[in-house]
Design a protein around this motif. Structure first.
Motif, PDB file in Angstrom:
ATOM      1  N   HIS A  32       0.818  -1.212   0.000  1.00 14.91           N
ATOM      2  CA  HIS A  32       0.000   0.000   0.000  1.00 14.91           C
ATOM      3  C   HIS A  32       0.856   1.268   0.000  1.00 14.91           C
ATOM      4  N   GLY A  33       2.145   1.122   0.266  1.00 19.89           N
ATOM      5  CA  GLY A  33       3.030   2.274   0.230  1.00 19.89           C
ATOM      6  C   GLY A  33       3.066   3.087   1.513  1.00 19.89           C
ATOM      7  N   LEU A  34       2.441   2.605   2.573  1.00 21.49           N
ATOM      8  CA  LEU A  34       2.492   3.268   3.867  1.00 21.49           C
ATOM      9  C   LEU A  34       2.331   2.247   4.982  1.00 21.49           C
ATOM     10  N   SER A  35       2.701   2.661   6.165  1.00 15.89           N
ATOM     11  CA  SER A  35       2.604   1.781   7.320  1.00 15.89           C
ATOM     12  C   SER A  35       1.155   1.690   7.780  1.00 15.89           C
ATOM     13  N   ILE A  36       0.805   0.584   8.400  1.00 18.67           N
ATOM     14  CA  ILE A  36      -0.539   0.455   8.969  1.00 18.67           C
ATOM     15  C   ILE A  36      -0.762   1.508  10.045  1.00 18.67           C
ATOM     16  N   GLU A  48     -10.179  -3.764   6.829  1.00 22.47           N
ATOM     17  CA  GLU A  48      -9.969  -5.198   6.596  1.00 22.47           C
ATOM     18  C   GLU A  48      -9.229  -5.833   7.765  1.00 22.47           C
ATOM     19  N   VAL A  49      -8.200  -5.147   8.262  1.00 18.77           N
ATOM     20  CA  VAL A  49      -7.447  -5.628   9.431  1.00 18.77           C
ATOM     21  C   VAL A  49      -8.361  -5.696  10.649  1.00 18.77           C
ATOM     22  N   PRO A 236      -9.616   4.263  16.838  1.00 19.67           N
ATOM     23  CA  PRO A 236      -9.172   3.159  17.693  1.00 19.67           C
ATOM     24  C   PRO A 236      -7.642   3.067  17.691  1.00 19.67           C
ATOM     25  N   PRO A 237      -7.059   2.283  18.596  1.00 21.30           N
ATOM     26  CA  PRO A 237      -5.606   2.059  18.590  1.00 21.30           C
ATOM     27  C   PRO A 237      -5.241   1.116  17.445  1.00 21.30           C
ATOM     28  N   THR A 238      -5.116   1.663  16.263  1.00 24.17           N
ATOM     29  CA  THR A 238      -5.048   0.872  15.035  1.00 24.17           C
ATOM     30  C   THR A 238      -3.867  -0.091  15.005  1.00 24.17           C
ATOM     31  N   LEU A 244      -2.786  -7.298  17.503  1.00 26.10           N
ATOM     32  CA  LEU A 244      -3.727  -8.255  18.094  1.00 26.10           C
ATOM     33  C   LEU A 244      -4.191  -9.244  17.028  1.00 26.10           C
ATOM     34  N   GLY A 245      -4.499  -8.732  15.839  1.00 23.96           N
ATOM     35  CA  GLY A 245      -4.927  -9.610  14.753  1.00 23.96           C
ATOM     36  C   GLY A 245      -3.866 -10.625  14.370  1.00 23.96           C
ATOM     37  N   LEU A 246      -2.609 -10.183  14.352  1.00 17.22           N
ATOM     38  CA  LEU A 246      -1.512 -11.119  14.068  1.00 17.22           C
ATOM     39  C   LEU A 246      -1.395 -12.175  15.165  1.00 17.22           C
ATOM     40  N   THR A 247      -1.659 -11.769  16.409  1.00 20.76           N
ATOM     41  CA  THR A 247      -1.605 -12.726  17.519  1.00 20.76           C
ATOM     42  C   THR A 247      -2.720 -13.753  17.394  1.00 20.76           C
TER      43      THR A 247
END
Length: 360
Positions: A32-36, A48-49, A236-238, A244-247
């Motif tokens: 996407h060319g930028l950080s989450i 989506e995340v 939210p704390p994106t 958290l999603g990765l966990t």
């Protein structure tokens, strides 16, 4: 294993696989060319995340269809106030007091002038166990427990029965065992033990409880507000939710919550067996029937501060960190959350064995 073995109670260790994946996409999130961290919480990239993390929580914990999963802020401590603000109906709120965090929840309800009742407590024993024969009354607005007690190292093996909605503070053992939703109406947890970094609070609430809130409760403190907005009412704390999603993805890769529980039982057995086999050199705080799989609190014989300091110093040299017990009880505490590998626990057991052999 990381170079340091982190036995800290929280924020605690995060699985290496999670950190490595986050590192890979830190500057450029999937092209996407930028950080989450830079992405708008209104963007499709972030949504989506966000939605995947919610769905994975529902899958892992087998959350029923009539419950909502919320991502909130303020830590689990804010829930000590949010729960009564949203669920109190002017009747009695019933608590089981098993330590510091349940005591703080009781205190917050009293500050609001609400009618509270402690139906069971292990305070007189120094919180060494989970009370037996817990009996909540039928007329309570809700019943409240803390599933695992990080400071004292005690944990419910099963949730008690309650006619009233049961509220569970599961901050230090969420995702370490399946949840009995037949007994549980609201469960909340700070993420920083088993679900990712600090900054995200998970609330899982039965949908019919959302309607209880009084119109005088501020908008931001209503569960209904966040449920209706899919936890996107405000920013939210994106990045925390991303981790958290990765966990959640990592837990699924381990075989799910059921497999994680079995592994945790094996880890805890290593450490408790070492304590029990030490012939009194090490003394566990929790009684055997109430022992936590997440936090193992123990002392050296006679609570010898000199020996305790020596063991902590030796552990530090062996790159084992976070073993000092909470200031309220002292001693030592090994937090062995989901991300702790069995090899880390074995390294501590080996150190404890050699230390006891030298200092008996």
């Amino acid at each position: 294993m990381q170079s340091a073995i982190n036995f800290g109670a929280g924020p605690s260790m995060i699985p290496q696989e999670v950190l490595k994946e986050a590192q890979t996409h830190l500057l450029d999130f999937h092209g996407h060319g930028l950080s989450i961290m830079e992405a708008s919480h209104r963007s499709s990239m972030y949504e989506e995340v966000h939605n995947r993390a919610i769905e994975d929580i529902k899958t892992l914990l087998h959350v029923p269809e009539d419950y909502d999963v919320l991502f909130l802020q303020g830590g689990a401590s804010l829930q000590f106030a949010m729960v009564p603000l949203n669920l109190s109906q002017g009747g009695v709120i019933e608590f089981v007091d098993t330590g510091t965090w349940s005591s703080k929840a009781i205190k917050e309800a009293k500050i609001m002038g609400l009618n509270t009742r402690v139906v069971a407590s292990s305070k007189e024993s120094g919180y060494t166990h989970i009370p037996e024969n817990i009996a909540f009354s039928d007329e309570a607005d809700y019943a409240y427990i803390t599933s695992n007690n990080t400071i004292y190292g005690t944990q419910y093996k099963t949730f008690p029965d309650a006619t009233a909605p049961l509220v569970v503070d599961a901050s230090s053992d969420i995702f370490s065992y399946p949840i009995d939703w037949n007994k549980t109406s609201l469960l909340f947890a700070g993420a920083q033990k088993n679900a990712g970094p600090s900054g995200v609070t998970i609330v899982i609430i039965k949908r019919n409880l959302l309607e209880r809130v009084n119109e005088t409760v501020p908008t931001m403190l209503r569960y209904q507000t966040h449920a209706e907005a899919n936890s996107l009412y405000n920013t939210p704390p994106t990045f925390g939710i991303y981790l958290l999603g990765l966990t959640m993805k990592w837990i699924k890769a381990q075989g799910g919550v059921e497999a994680v529980r079995q592994y945790n039982e094996e880890k805890a057995a290593l450490l408790y067996n070492a304590i029990d086999a030490s012939e009194g050199f090490y003394v566990g705080h929790a009684l055997p029937g109430s022992r936590s799989l997440m936090n193992v609190s123990f002392n050296i014989k006679d609570k010898d501060k000199t020996l305790e300091a020596a063991l902590l110093d030796l552990a530090q040299k062996e790159q084992m960190v976070g073993l000092k017990g909470h200031r309220s009880v002292g001693g030592l505490r090994a937090s062995i959350y989901n991300a702790m590998r069995k090899e880390g626990v074995q390294a501590l057991v080996d150190l404890m064995h050699s230390f006891a052999k030298t200092h008996r």
